[in-house]
Enzyme design. Structure first.
Site, PDB file in Angstrom:
ATOM      1  N   LYS A  54       1.009   4.089  -2.842  1.00  7.97           N
ATOM      2  CA  LYS A  54       0.556   5.457  -2.533  1.00  7.97           C
ATOM      3  C   LYS A  54       1.665   6.486  -2.767  1.00  7.97           C
ATOM      4  CE  LYS A  54      -3.792   5.298  -1.363  1.00  7.97           C
ATOM      5  NZ  LYS A  54      -4.782   5.670  -2.409  1.00  7.97           N
ATOM      6  N   TYR A 111       0.828  -1.212   0.000  1.00  9.84           N
ATOM      7  CA  TYR A 111       0.000   0.000   0.000  1.00  9.84           C
ATOM      8  C   TYR A 111       0.869   1.272   0.000  1.00  9.84           C
ATOM      9  CZ  TYR A 111      -3.557   3.245   1.876  1.00  9.84           C
ATOM     10  OH  TYR A 111      -4.408   4.296   2.080  1.00  9.84           O
TER      11      TYR A 111
HETATM   12  N1  NAD Z   1      -9.607   6.368   5.524  1.00  3.23           N
HETATM   13  C1  NAD Z   1      -8.440   6.942   5.652  1.00  3.23           C
HETATM   14  O1  NAD Z   1      -8.095   7.482   6.730  1.00  3.23           O
HETATM   15  C2  NAD Z   1      -7.478   6.965   4.507  1.00  3.23           C
HETATM   16  C3  NAD Z   1      -6.171   7.400   4.754  1.00  3.23           C
HETATM   17  C4  NAD Z   1      -5.294   7.506   3.690  1.00  3.23           C
HETATM   18  C5  NAD Z   1      -5.719   7.181   2.422  1.00  3.23           C
HETATM   19  N2  NAD Z   1      -6.979   6.715   2.211  1.00  3.23           N
HETATM   20  C6  NAD Z   1      -7.370   6.385   0.848  1.00  3.23           C
HETATM   21  O2  NAD Z   1      -8.634   6.936   0.567  1.00  3.23           O
HETATM   22  C7  NAD Z   1      -9.305   6.134  -0.410  1.00  3.23           C
HETATM   23  C8  NAD Z   1     -10.698   5.763   0.087  1.00  3.23           C
HETATM   24  O3  NAD Z   1     -10.570   4.903   1.190  1.00  3.23           O
HETATM   25  P1  NAD Z   1     -11.699   4.706   2.317  1.00  3.23           P
HETATM   26  O4  NAD Z   1     -11.023   4.906   3.603  1.00  3.23           O
HETATM   27  O5  NAD Z   1     -12.905   5.477   1.958  1.00  3.23           O
HETATM   28  O6  NAD Z   1     -11.953   3.113   2.202  1.00  3.23           O
HETATM   29  P2  NAD Z   1     -13.173   2.325   1.521  1.00  3.23           P
HETATM   30  O7  NAD Z   1     -12.761   0.888   1.532  1.00  3.23           O
HETATM   31  O8  NAD Z   1     -14.443   2.688   2.185  1.00  3.23           O
HETATM   32  O9  NAD Z   1     -13.222   2.904   0.048  1.00  3.23           O
HETATM   33  C9  NAD Z   1     -12.518   2.370  -1.053  1.00  3.23           C
HETATM   34  C10 NAD Z   1     -13.518   2.095  -2.152  1.00  3.23           C
HETATM   35  O10 NAD Z   1     -12.833   1.692  -3.332  1.00  3.23           O
HETATM   36  C11 NAD Z   1     -13.595   0.662  -3.944  1.00  3.23           C
HETATM   37  N3  NAD Z   1     -12.744  -0.147  -4.831  1.00  3.23           N
HETATM   38  C12 NAD Z   1     -11.819  -1.072  -4.475  1.00  3.23           C
HETATM   39  N4  NAD Z   1     -11.253  -1.614  -5.563  1.00  3.23           N
HETATM   40  C13 NAD Z   1     -11.831  -1.015  -6.640  1.00  3.23           C
HETATM   41  C14 NAD Z   1     -11.644  -1.160  -8.028  1.00  3.23           C
HETATM   42  N5  NAD Z   1     -10.756  -2.020  -8.545  1.00  3.23           N
HETATM   43  N6  NAD Z   1     -12.385  -0.376  -8.861  1.00  3.23           N
HETATM   44  C15 NAD Z   1     -13.290   0.500  -8.362  1.00  3.23           C
HETATM   45  N7  NAD Z   1     -13.528   0.654  -7.039  1.00  3.23           N
HETATM   46  C16 NAD Z   1     -12.800  -0.099  -6.186  1.00  3.23           C
HETATM   47  C17 NAD Z   1     -14.122  -0.146  -2.774  1.00  3.23           C
HETATM   48  O11 NAD Z   1     -15.229  -0.966  -3.133  1.00  3.23           O
HETATM   49  C18 NAD Z   1     -14.474   0.944  -1.773  1.00  3.23           C
HETATM   50  O12 NAD Z   1     -15.822   1.378  -1.883  1.00  3.23           O
HETATM   51  C19 NAD Z   1      -8.380   4.944  -0.660  1.00  3.23           C
HETATM   52  O13 NAD Z   1      -7.593   5.191  -1.803  1.00  3.23           O
HETATM   53  C20 NAD Z   1      -7.538   4.905   0.577  1.00  3.23           C
HETATM   54  O14 NAD Z   1      -6.303   4.264   0.355  1.00  3.23           O
HETATM   55  C21 NAD Z   1      -7.870   6.598   3.231  1.00  3.23           C
END
Ligand code: NAD
Length: 307
Positions: free
Chosen positions: A169, A165
Site C-alpha cells: 500500500k 499489505y
Molecule cells: N475497508 C477498509 O477500511 C480499508 C482500509 C484501507 C484500505 N482498504 C482498501 O480498499 C480496497 C477495498 O477493500 P474492501 O475493504 O472493500 O475489501 P473487500 O474484500 O470487500 O474488497 C476487495 C475486492 O477485491 C477483489 N479482488 C481480490 N483480488 C482480486 C484480483 N486479483 N482481481 C480483481 N479483483 C480482486 C475481491 O474479490 C473483493 O471483492 C482494498 O484495496 C483495501 O486494501 C480498505
C-alpha cells in the site's frame, strides 16, 4: 454547487464485486459513467473465483445505469490488458480507473511466508500497475484521464502483522505519484484514497457499521474520477464522512557546518532538530526536493567541501 458529473465517461473499477469497490461503482454509475465492474470474486485471501461482479452489474442496470462485468485478475499483466481492452471494446474509451482490488494475508513479520507476501504485492501494487499502464496509454491518446489509487493507513503509518499489505500500500502511493507527474502534460490526474469502512476486510476490527459504511467514501472517489477534479498527486484519508490530506513533508531540519564533514556524534546530538516537524514544506516531486536542498549544497560547495 457545481455538479460532479461522469456523464459520457467510462470507468474501470477493480475489485468492485463487493465492499468499497461496489459502492464506488454504484456512485460512478449513478453520476452517469459506464462502469466496467471487475472482480475475481474470491475469498479475502484471494483464493477462489465467483461471479460477484455480475450481481453489481445487475444492480447498476436495475437502477438504469450502464455497466459490464469482468472477471480478469489484476494480478497479471495479461489480466490488466484484458480488462482495459474489455472496457474499450464495450464502451469505446477509458476515462477513469479506480485501483481498488485487494486481498489480505496478514502474518507478523517473523512468520511471513513469501508466497503470501508476493500474492499480496501482486494484487495491490503490481496489480495497480498492470491495470493502469494500458489505461494510461489509452488516456494519453485521448488527452484526458483520472486515476484513483487505493492505499491504506497500514501503508502510510504501519500496522502490526501487515508487512505484506503495508509495504504494497505504501508502494501504491509511490506509483500514483509517478503517474501524476508523468500524466500531467497529457491531462491525466492521479490521486490516492486511504479509505476507512466496515467491509469483510475490516469487520473484525471495526464496529459502527452504518457510520463506517463504504457510501461515505464513494463521494470522494466520484469527485477524483470526474472531469471536475483539478487536483493531482494528492493522498486523502476518508471515512465516516471525514476527509483529510495525508502528506509527506520535508522538515526545516538541521544544517551541519558547511566547512566540515559531519560526525555521527554531531548527528546524534542534533536529532531533535533533525526530527522537528514544526516547520516543513511538501515537495511535489523528487526534483522539487532537490531544489529545496540546493542552498545547502551551494553553501558546502562555497566552503570548499565535496558534496
Ligand atoms: N475497508 C477498509 O477500511 C480499508 C482500509 C484501507 C484500505 N482498504 C482498501 O480498499 C480496497 C477495498 O477493500 P474492501 O475493504 O472493500 O475489501 P473487500 O474484500 O470487500 O474488497 C476487495 C475486492 O477485491 C477483489 N479482488 C481480490 N483480488 C482480486 C484480483 N486479483 N482481481 C480483481 N479483483 C480482486 C475481491 O474479490 C473483493 O471483492 C482494498 O484495496 C483495501 O486494501 C480498505
Amino acid at each position: 454547487m457545481e455538479e460532479v458529473s461522469l456523464s459520457g465517461r467510462v470507468a474501470v473499477v477493480t475489485g468492485a464485486g463487493g465492499g468499497l469497490g461496489r459502492a464506488y461503482a454504484l456512485e460512478l454509475a449513478r453520476r452517469g459513467a459506464a462502469v466496467l465492474v471487475n472482480d475475481t470474486g474470491g475469498t479475502l485471501d484471494g483464493t477462489g473465483q465467483t461471479s460477484a461482479a455480475d450481481a453489481v452489474v445487475e444492480e447498476i442496470l436495475g437502477l438504469g445505469g450502464r455497466a459490464a462485468s469482468n472477471q480478469d485478475s489484476v494480478s497479471t499483466p495479461e489480466g490488466g490488458e484484458a480488462m482495459v481492452a474489455a472496457a474499450l471494446d464495450r464502451f469505446g474509451r477509458v476515462d477513469a480507473v479506480v485501483n481498488n482490488a485487494g486481498i489480505l494475508r496478514d502474518k507478523s513479520f517473523g512468520k511471513i511466508d513469501w508466497d503470501d507476501f508476493h500474492a499480496v504485492q501482486d494484487v495491490h501494487l503490481r496489480g495497480a500497475a498492470y491495470v493502469s499502464q494500458p489505461a494510461f496509454r489509452a488516456m494519453r491518446e485521448q488527452g484526458y484521464g483520472r486515476f484513483v489509487f487505493v492505499s491504506s493507513n497500514a501503508g502510510t503509518f504501519g500496522s502490526f502483522g501487515q508487512a505484506s499489505y503495508g509495504s504494497a500500500k505504501a508502494g501504491v502511493i509511490g506509483l500514483a505519484q509517478v503517474v501524476a507527474i508523468e500524466g500531467q502534460r497529457h491531462g491525466i490526474l492521479s490521486n490516492v484514497v486511504c479509505p476507512l469502512a466496515r467491509t469483510r476486510m475490516t469487520e473484525s476490527m471495526l464496529d459502527a457499521p452504518e457510520a463506517l459504511s463504504p457510501e461515505h467514501v464513494a463521494p470522494l472517489v466520484a469527485y477524483l474520477a470526474s472531469e471536475r477534479c483539478r487536483e493531482t498527486h494528492q493522498v486523502i484519508s476518508a471515512g465516516a464522512g471525514h476527509f483529510a490530506r495525508v502528506f509527506t513533508g520535508l522538515g526545516a531540519g538541521w544544517q551541519a557546518d558547511p566547512a566540515e564533514v559531519v560526525s555521527a556524534e554531531a548527528v546524534a546530538e542534533h536529532m531533535d532538530r533533525i526530527l522537528d516537524s514544526s516547520t516543513y514544506s511538501i515537495p511535489l516531486s523528487a526534483p522539487e526536493e532537490l531544489e529545496m536542498l540546493a542552498p545547502y549544497v551551494a553553501a558546502r560547495t562555497a566552503a570548499g567541501q565535496a558534496v
